[in-house]
Write a protein that holds these residues in place. Structure first.
Motif, PDB file in Angstrom:
ATOM      1  N   SER A 147     -23.569-102.105  12.312  1.00  0.00           N
ATOM      2  CA  SER A 147     -22.872-101.075  13.080  1.00  0.00           C
ATOM      3  C   SER A 147     -21.384-101.342  12.990  1.00  0.00           C
ATOM      4  N   SER A 148     -20.621-100.255  12.935  1.00  0.00           N
ATOM      5  CA  SER A 148     -19.203-100.388  12.624  1.00  0.00           C
ATOM      6  C   SER A 148     -18.346 -99.565  13.576  1.00  0.00           C
ATOM      7  N   ALA A 149     -17.055 -99.848  13.519  1.00  0.00           N
ATOM      8  CA  ALA A 149     -16.083 -99.091  14.305  1.00  0.00           C
ATOM      9  C   ALA A 149     -15.863 -97.689  13.737  1.00  0.00           C
ATOM     10  N   ASP A 150     -16.414 -97.391  12.555  1.00  0.00           N
ATOM     11  CA  ASP A 150     -16.290 -96.042  12.000  1.00  0.00           C
ATOM     12  C   ASP A 150     -17.319 -95.078  12.581  1.00  0.00           C
ATOM     13  N   GLY A 151     -18.117 -95.545  13.556  1.00  0.00           N
ATOM     14  CA  GLY A 151     -19.074 -94.678  14.239  1.00  0.00           C
ATOM     15  C   GLY A 151     -20.402 -94.518  13.532  1.00  0.00           C
ATOM     16  N   THR A 152     -20.674 -95.320  12.506  1.00  0.00           N
ATOM     17  CA  THR A 152     -21.919 -95.192  11.740  1.00  0.00           C
ATOM     18  C   THR A 152     -22.740 -96.471  11.827  1.00  0.00           C
ATOM     19  N   VAL A 153     -24.020 -96.312  11.538  1.00  0.00           N
ATOM     20  CA  VAL A 153     -24.949 -97.433  11.392  1.00  0.00           C
ATOM     21  C   VAL A 153     -25.555 -97.329   9.999  1.00  0.00           C
ATOM     22  N   LYS A 154     -25.559 -98.442   9.267  1.00  0.00           N
ATOM     23  CA  LYS A 154     -26.072 -98.433   7.908  1.00  0.00           C
ATOM     24  C   LYS A 154     -27.197 -99.447   7.761  1.00  0.00           C
ATOM     25  N   HIS A 167     -18.612 -99.668   4.786  1.00  0.00           N
ATOM     26  CA  HIS A 167     -18.025 -99.235   6.054  1.00  0.00           C
ATOM     27  C   HIS A 167     -16.525 -99.019   5.885  1.00  0.00           C
ATOM     28  N   LYS A 168     -16.014 -98.063   6.641  1.00  0.00           N
ATOM     29  CA  LYS A 168     -14.599 -97.729   6.551  1.00  0.00           C
ATOM     30  C   LYS A 168     -13.751 -98.474   7.567  1.00  0.00           C
ATOM     31  N   ARG A 169     -14.407 -99.094   8.532  1.00  0.00           N
ATOM     32  CA  ARG A 169     -13.683 -99.885   9.524  1.00  0.00           C
ATOM     33  C   ARG A 169     -14.469-101.160   9.800  1.00  0.00           C
ATOM     34  N   GLY A 170     -13.965-101.983  10.701  1.00  0.00           N
ATOM     35  CA  GLY A 170     -14.574-103.284  10.949  1.00  0.00           C
ATOM     36  C   GLY A 170     -16.011-103.197  11.426  1.00  0.00           C
ATOM     37  N   ILE A 171     -16.788-104.224  11.128  1.00  0.00           N
ATOM     38  CA  ILE A 171     -18.210-104.296  11.488  1.00  0.00           C
ATOM     39  C   ILE A 171     -18.326-105.078  12.795  1.00  0.00           C
ATOM     40  N   TRP A 172     -19.059-104.485  13.750  1.00  0.00           N
ATOM     41  CA  TRP A 172     -19.202-105.099  15.059  1.00  0.00           C
ATOM     42  C   TRP A 172     -20.498-105.879  15.217  1.00  0.00           C
ATOM     43  N   CYS A 173     -21.569-105.449  14.582  1.00  0.00           N
ATOM     44  CA  CYS A 173     -22.858-106.089  14.835  1.00  0.00           C
ATOM     45  C   CYS A 173     -23.734-106.023  13.590  1.00  0.00           C
ATOM     46  N   ALA A 200     -26.324-113.586   7.887  1.00  0.00           N
ATOM     47  CA  ALA A 200     -25.368-112.538   7.529  1.00  0.00           C
ATOM     48  C   ALA A 200     -24.213-112.565   8.505  1.00  0.00           C
ATOM     49  N   THR A 201     -23.030-112.262   7.990  1.00  0.00           N
ATOM     50  CA  THR A 201     -21.825-112.231   8.815  1.00  0.00           C
ATOM     51  C   THR A 201     -21.125-110.892   8.642  1.00  0.00           C
ATOM     52  N   GLY A 202     -20.610-110.367   9.730  1.00  0.00           N
ATOM     53  CA  GLY A 202     -19.848-109.119   9.709  1.00  0.00           C
ATOM     54  C   GLY A 202     -18.457-109.347  10.256  1.00  0.00           C
ATOM     55  N   SER A 203     -17.476-108.730   9.642  1.00  0.00           N
ATOM     56  CA  SER A 203     -16.089-109.045   9.967  1.00  0.00           C
ATOM     57  C   SER A 203     -15.264-107.786  10.151  1.00  0.00           C
ATOM     58  N   GLN A 204     -14.044-108.001  10.635  1.00  0.00           N
ATOM     59  CA  GLN A 204     -13.086-106.927  10.764  1.00  0.00           C
ATOM     60  C   GLN A 204     -12.545-106.466   9.416  1.00  0.00           C
ATOM     61  N   ASP A 205     -12.840-107.231   8.351  1.00  0.00           N
ATOM     62  CA  ASP A 205     -12.377-106.824   7.013  1.00  0.00           C
ATOM     63  C   ASP A 205     -13.270-105.771   6.378  1.00  0.00           C
ATOM     64  N   ARG A 206     -14.178-105.146   7.188  1.00  0.00           N
ATOM     65  CA  ARG A 206     -15.041-104.028   6.799  1.00  0.00           C
ATOM     66  C   ARG A 206     -16.167-104.414   5.847  1.00  0.00           C
ATOM     67  N   THR A 207     -16.438-105.693   5.709  1.00  0.00           N
ATOM     68  CA  THR A 207     -17.519-106.141   4.822  1.00  0.00           C
ATOM     69  C   THR A 207     -18.507-106.990   5.602  1.00  0.00           C
ATOM     70  N   ALA A 208     -19.721-107.014   5.087  1.00  0.00           N
ATOM     71  CA  ALA A 208     -20.762-107.928   5.569  1.00  0.00           C
ATOM     72  C   ALA A 208     -21.209-108.778   4.388  1.00  0.00           C
ATOM     73  N   LYS A 209     -21.515-110.046   4.657  1.00  0.00           N
ATOM     74  CA  LYS A 209     -21.883-110.967   3.580  1.00  0.00           C
ATOM     75  C   LYS A 209     -23.179-111.672   3.913  1.00  0.00           C
TER      76      LYS A 209
END
Length: 956
Positions: A547-554, A528-534, A503-512
């Motif tokens: 985990s994302s820059a929007d302050g949430t974990v999904k 996510h509403k902002r970029g994904i960090w981990c 799986a990859t997470g990007s600044q484009d707010r999506t994970a694939k």
């Protein structure tokens, strides 16, 4: 399978150890015994224990001013610091205690200082071009030497104290020799063309070696004050030390008894020079690293350059300090590196556990170097290989191999020797067009590595099977598959536990989600509403955490790519997330410096820990799931230990101890062993039980004496607790007597000075005083009321005797024998009585109830104030006399005449004469029932009373 332990959720983490910065530049000194390193770090002087690699002592300025210089006496007893506040402070550093503070007299901060060999004289060189000498024992300034130009940055006493000579150097590149007997400069040594950095004396005291930034070292004959040899070293020299005469230095190329010295400078290596021939006889070997850049005018020094060099004769070592604040300890006879400490890590970007038993951690900092720390000794191995900042790390499942990626667009694979702990690079690969920000290793075998770059591409790198056993240089890797995965930078890559998915997470707010074999796209996670960090795969379920820059974990399901749960709690970006407790809990770190523990089932945050002062970029757990490492931008690396079981065991032991003590307390109370019971109740912190004990003591006949003895037997801390309890008891009127009894005992047997020494006595007194005043006022009012009752009683007896005489007294005495005297209720408005018989009956019943209430109140007051029932009879009789004087039979008749149309009129239509006859019969019956004869006055009183009053009297 049935013997498996039950899974227990984690509830808390506690700090196990820390690797924190202890040196940020400035002076460095080592104790004479070679056990401690003294170094400055802002407002503190840190003392590092070389054996453990931990800071054992800290000396910190109270005024929060930066320390400009310091020195330690040769006997390792005294530490003196100077700060920008122009103060000198003398410390007992082992006790962290400031023993003396005085003004430096300098008009500018002190730049250098040193002790003489006897530890009695201290010299300070200031930025105001003056030098001052202090007698530390007698505590006064002995010399004020003027004549230097610019900042005096080097001061040294001659090792032969009998000469009383002081050497100094300032910005004018000259070395001055001061005679302390005459307080004059006796000689100036001029040969350097740049700032002099250090001075080193030969053991005989007649030879001096000086080094400077002009890339030369000069050997001076102190007898003639002339240079005997100029040695070009072709590097900026920051420190020079002369080799001692004792010892075998043949491995360093020393073959003669001529003076030899070691230089440390911009090339980052130690070199041994022969003074007589100006020849370099030995150069220290260092691990492979990029070649240092020659430092010219206006250029920054190389990061590997050495800034300090110190001899440790007691341990036959030599210590050097690099420009990156790393401490290197080498063997003096071979210059082989033995120990290494990192003084400052800068910003920590990633951290991972390393080794089969997780005995090491590898750290990526804001540097091209990787640091591998031994957790037991804090010894650090610095790995050179990348040419730019390392951004991410990942470790293979075995723990002995890991991969790194950097801004230099390359990846590297490193292998750790499990026996020696030495780490070396075994493979490297390049191919990305931009910085590589994420990397992940395969989970099942050491078969491949996946990297994600800021060029938005994903590459899969296959590792040869012979990589782990292959010797020689690093093998070149080539990407097997490359795929453009996202529209923006790829921040994270995760590989599933079975190596089939990634799986990859990007600044484009999506994970694939991708297939690891051919990088075919399997699904997209959006939400996510902002970029994904981990990103992180669950070790147990088909779940992906992000985990994302929007302050949430999904949490995402891998079957339908839907969001299963969302965890909200961080106020800023969530930078890292990992699974713990076999995939049942999450541990997250954010840019707010917080570490949060989540339970997936309940969707709640179990624990929040304020872990760091800045962003937490690194988060990793060990294989046993008991330790967690965090790395932050505040340059700190913290190891956290799971303390759930420890806290549960402590809580259980505490509860068992409480139960045992409660049972013992009950037994003591039952056996009336009040002293032991009180002590046990105080230790259990049970104020109510202590109160019950005190009440039990006071209930005895000699309770006051027993209480006094019991209170005086208590320990100081127990007495303080009882005094604190008294403040609570005194707030309630029911318990104020016990509180005042305890306070009375303390005031009688303790002086005010002793009471003021009690812990918390001021707060206790502040609570006791207002309520004590309130209780005093209440008792004063009660006393006044009792005196008023006594006064009224006396007046009533006098009035009764004067009006009724002796017969009335006898009648009252006789009536008191027969029962309580009747109570009279006088109608205040006789003319406004009821007109109907029914109304009159209701009025009589109301008067009867009122009379009963008055009688009950009088009875209660008589019980509280110990007034005899005779007094009530006299009072009632006096009231009856007054009522008979006010009313008349005619008015009474008018009051009981029925009113036409009033309710109940039909029930009371009997003739008035018949009613009066019945009342007269009742009066006659009462008179006959009395044991004595009625006096004439009483008969007249009965006849003059109204029928209504007589009926009420008879009914009472």
């Amino acid at each position: 399978m049935a013997s498996k332990t039950v899974l227990q959720f984690k509830t808390n983490y506690a700090v196990s150890s820390k690797i924190e910065p202890f040196y940020k530049g400035g002076k460095v000194q080592i104790s004479k015994d070679g056990k401690y390193i003294f170094c400055t770090c802002g407002t503190k002087v840190n003392i590092l224990d070389i054996a453990t690699g931990r800071v054992s002592h800290r000396v910190e300025q109270d005024d929060q001013e930066d320390i400009t210089s310091f020195t330690v006496s040769p006997d390792d007893e005294i530490l003196v610091t100077s700060s920008r506040a122009l103060l000198l402070k003398q410390w007992d550093w082992r006790e962290n205690k400031c023993t003396r503070t005085w003004k430096a007299i300098h008009t500018a901060p002190v730049a250098s200082m040193t002790f003489d060999p006897t530890s009695t004289l201290l010299t300070t060189g200031g930025c105001d071009s003056t030098i001052k000498v202090w007698d530390v024992v007698k505590q006064y300034c002995t010399h004020n030497l003027k004549g230097s130009s610019g900042v005096v940055h080097v001061v040294e006493f001659h090792p032969d104290i009998s000469r009383l000579q002081l050497f100094s150097s300032s910005m004018d590149c000259k070395i001055r020799i001061w005679d302390l007997k005459s307080s004059k400069c006796v000689s100036v040594l001029e040969s350097h063309y740049s700032a002099v950095t250090s001075l080193s004396f030969a053991p005989d005291g007649n030879t001096l070696v000086s080094s400077g930034r002009d890339k030369i070292c000069i050997v001076w004959d102190l007898k003639t004050k002339t240079p005997t040899r100029t040695v070009p070293v072709f590097e900026t020299v920051e420190a020079v030390v002369l080799l001692p005469k004792q010892g075998d230095f043949s491995k360093l190329g020393v073959k003669s008894k001529e003076p030899h010295f070691i230089t440390a400078g911009s090339k980052g290596v130690l070199r041994v020079w022969e003074a007589s021939t100006a020849r370099c006889v030995f150069t220290q070997t260092v691990p492979a690293r990029p070649q240092p850049v020659e430092v010219g005018r206006g250029e920054e020094p190389d990061e590997h350059s050495l800034t300090h060099c110190l001899l440790l004769p007691a341990t036959n070592r030599i210590a050097t300090v690099t420009a990156e604040h790393n401490f290197l300890l080498s063997d003096l006879h071979t210059l082989v590196l033995e120990q290494q400490f990192v003084g400052y890590n800068d910003e920590v970007l990633d951290v991972k556990f390393l080794g089969p038993a997780d005995s090491h951690i590898v750290v990526a900092t804001n540097s091209s170097q990787l640091k591998v720390f031994d957790l037991a000794t804090s010894n650090c191995q610095i790995l050179h290989g990348h040419s730019e900042t390392v951004l991410a790390l990942d470790v293979f499942r075995t723990g002995s191999m890991f991969a790194s990626c950097a801004k230099d667009k390359t990846i590297r694979v490193w292998q750790m020797n499990t026996e020696t702990g030495v780490v070396c690079c075994v493979a490297q690969g390049s191919g990305h067009a931009n910085a590589i920000g994420s990397i992940s290793c395969s989970r099942m075998k050491q078969s491949f590595v996946v990297s994600g770059s800021q060029d938005c591409t994903i590459k899969v790198w296959d590792l040869p099977e012979s990589l782990a056993t292959r010797g020689g240089g690093p093998e070149v890797l080539h990407a097997r598959v490359t795929e453009k995965g996202h529209d923006k930078d790829i921040n994270s890559i995760a590989i599933s536990p079975n190596d089939k998915l990634l799986a990859t997470g990007s600044q484009d707010r999506t994970a694939k989600l991708w297939s690891s074999t051919d990088l075919s796209l399997l699904g997209v996670f959006k939400g996510h509403k902002r970029g994904i960090w981990c990103l992180q795969f669950s070790p147990m379920d088909q779940i992906l955490a992000s985990s994302s820059a929007d302050g949430t974990v999904k949490l995402w399901g891998l079957q339908d790519f839907s969001c299963l749960k969302t965890f909200e709690g961080h106020d800023a970006s969530v930078l890292k997330v990992i699974f713990v407790s076999r995939g049942t809990q999450l541990l997250t770190s954010g840019s707010d410096g917080l570490l949060k523990l989540w339970t997936i089932k309940t969707n709640e945050c179990v624990k929040t820990v304020d872990a760091h002062e800045d962003k937490i970029w690194g988060l990793h757990g060990n294989k046993k799931d008991e330790l967690v490492a965090t790395g932050s931008a505040d340059s700190c690396i913290t190891l956290w230990k799971d303390v759930t079981e420890i806290e549960l065991a402590e809580e259980q032991a505490k509860q068992e101890d409480q139960v045992m003590k409660q049972q013992e307390l009950s037994n003591l109370l039952h056996e009336k062993k009040y002293f032991k019971a009180m002590g046990l109740a105080i230790s259990l912190n049970q104020p109510h039980t202590v109160l019950m004990v005190i009440k039990g003591i006071l209930a005895n006949e000699d309770g006051t004496e027993q209480l006094e003895k019991t209170i005086l037997k208590l320990r100081r801390d127990q007495t303080e607790s009882v005094l604190r309890f008294c403040g609570v008891w005194n707030t309630n009127a029911r318990n104020c007597l016990e509180a005042q009894a305890v306070v009375q005992v303390l005031l009688q047997h303790e002086s005010p000075e002793e009471l003021l020494q009690y812990s918390g006595v001021r707060a206790a007194l502040e609570g006791l005083l207002p309520y004590t005043e309130r209780h005093f006022q209440r008792i004063s009012r009660l006393l006044q009321a009792s005196m008023f009752v006594d006064y009224m009683w006396q007046n009533m007896r006098l009035t009764g005797n004067a009006s009724c005489g002796e017969n009335q007294d006898e009648e009252m005495e006789d009536s008191s024998l027969g029962g309580p005297a009747p109570s009279f209720t006088i109608d205040p408005n006789p003319s406004m009585g009821l007109d109907s018989e029914g109304g009159d009956s209701a009025r009589l019943e109301e008067a009867e109830r009122r009379g009963r209430g008055e009688v009950e109140e009088e009875e209660e007051s008589s019980q509280q104030e110990d007034v005899e029932s005779d007094d009530d009879d006299v009072s009632a009789a006096n009231k009856g006399v007054k009522s008979r004087q006010v009313g008349s039979p005619e008015e009474g008749k008018e009051n009981i005449e029925p009113e036409s149309g009033s309710e109940g009129g039909s029930d009371s239509e009997e003739p008035m004469d018949e009613r009066e006859n019945e009342e007269q019969k009742l009066v006659r019956r009462e008179t006959e029932a009395r044991p004595e004869k009625m006096t004439a006055g009483n008969q007249a009183e009965t006849q003059s009373a109204t029928p209504r009053t007589r009926v009420m009297r008879l009914r009472r």
